[in-house]
Design a protein around this motif. Sequence first.
Motif, PDB file in Angstrom:
ATOM      1  N   HIS A   1     -11.969  -2.164   4.604  1.00 46.89           N
ATOM      2  CA  HIS A   1     -10.514  -2.289   4.629  1.00 46.89           C
ATOM      3  C   HIS A   1      -9.946  -1.637   5.895  1.00 46.89           C
ATOM      4  O   HIS A   1      -9.562  -2.337   6.816  1.00 46.89           O
TER       5      HIS A   1
ATOM      6  N   HIS B   1      -1.701   3.214   8.925  1.00 45.21           N
ATOM      7  CA  HIS B   1      -2.852   2.518   8.330  1.00 45.21           C
ATOM      8  C   HIS B   1      -3.030   1.170   9.015  1.00 45.21           C
ATOM      9  O   HIS B   1      -2.096   0.373   9.074  1.00 45.21           O
TER      10      HIS B   1
ATOM     11  N   HIS C   1      -6.150  -2.086  10.207  1.00 42.27           N
ATOM     12  CA  HIS C   1      -7.423  -2.733   9.859  1.00 42.27           C
ATOM     13  C   HIS C   1      -8.180  -3.005  11.155  1.00 42.27           C
ATOM     14  O   HIS C   1      -8.022  -4.069  11.738  1.00 42.27           O
TER      15      HIS C   1
ATOM     16  N   GLU D   1       0.814  -1.220   0.000  1.00 43.14           N
ATOM     17  CA  GLU D   1       0.000   0.000   0.000  1.00 43.14           C
ATOM     18  C   GLU D   1       0.848   1.271   0.000  1.00 43.14           C
ATOM     19  O   GLU D   1       0.366   2.354   0.336  1.00 43.14           O
TER      20      GLU D   1
HETATM   21 ZN   LIG Z   1      -4.525  -2.289   4.402  1.00 44.90          ZN
END
Ligand SMILES: [Zn+2]
Length: 208
Positions: free
Chosen positions: A178, A98, A100, A79
């Motif tokens: 996500h 980031h 989840h 990502e």
């Molecule tokens: Zn991710």
Amino acid sequence: MGDQSFIGELVRLSQLYYQRQWMFATAGNLSVRSEKKHSFWITASGKHKGELNNNDFVEIDISSESMISTTDGNKPSAETSIHHSIYNHLPDANSILHVHTLESNLLNFQLTPEEGYRLIPIPPVEMIKAFGIWTERPNLQMATFYNFGEVKKIADTISLFLNKHPDYSLPFVLVEEHGPTVWGKTITEANRHLEAVAFLFQVMAHHK
Ligand SMILES: [Zn+2]
């Protein structure tokens, strides 16, 4: 400070987020803009986030988006392009986190690939003050993106959005089904924003 101490701080947060069940297995990615500002360090692909160490990062040049340095044949996170879009558009963002979380995956606004993104209202909870927003009951909308299978498409849609909305006041976006991507001027600020986002999504998931 220096890049190595920034990376040490991300390693510490990675363990913490793993324990909080925000980054199961190899999920999630954390990054910091280098001290010289022309590049950023991001977690390498495929590393278990509960067992990360200082060598599990790669350096990405911001102007060319190519890898500058790495150890042990590491590859950048899948990502990376999303982090790149944000560093490129927001000069004040010096760290991007980031994860989840469960609640971020429970929120579902049925976005379509045709629309790409949508602005979704968020409740004016007290915790919004963590984003530096002190207005009473503000009308805030978070940018929410369709989870394209091709990550570059998510990154391009985020770039498109940030170009169109230079006044976007929230320090995060959500990729539907996500997880959130959150930023701050420092790692400490990005972490504070992420904790507030996690709480906000808990509230929103309970409201559903
Ligand atoms: Zn991710």
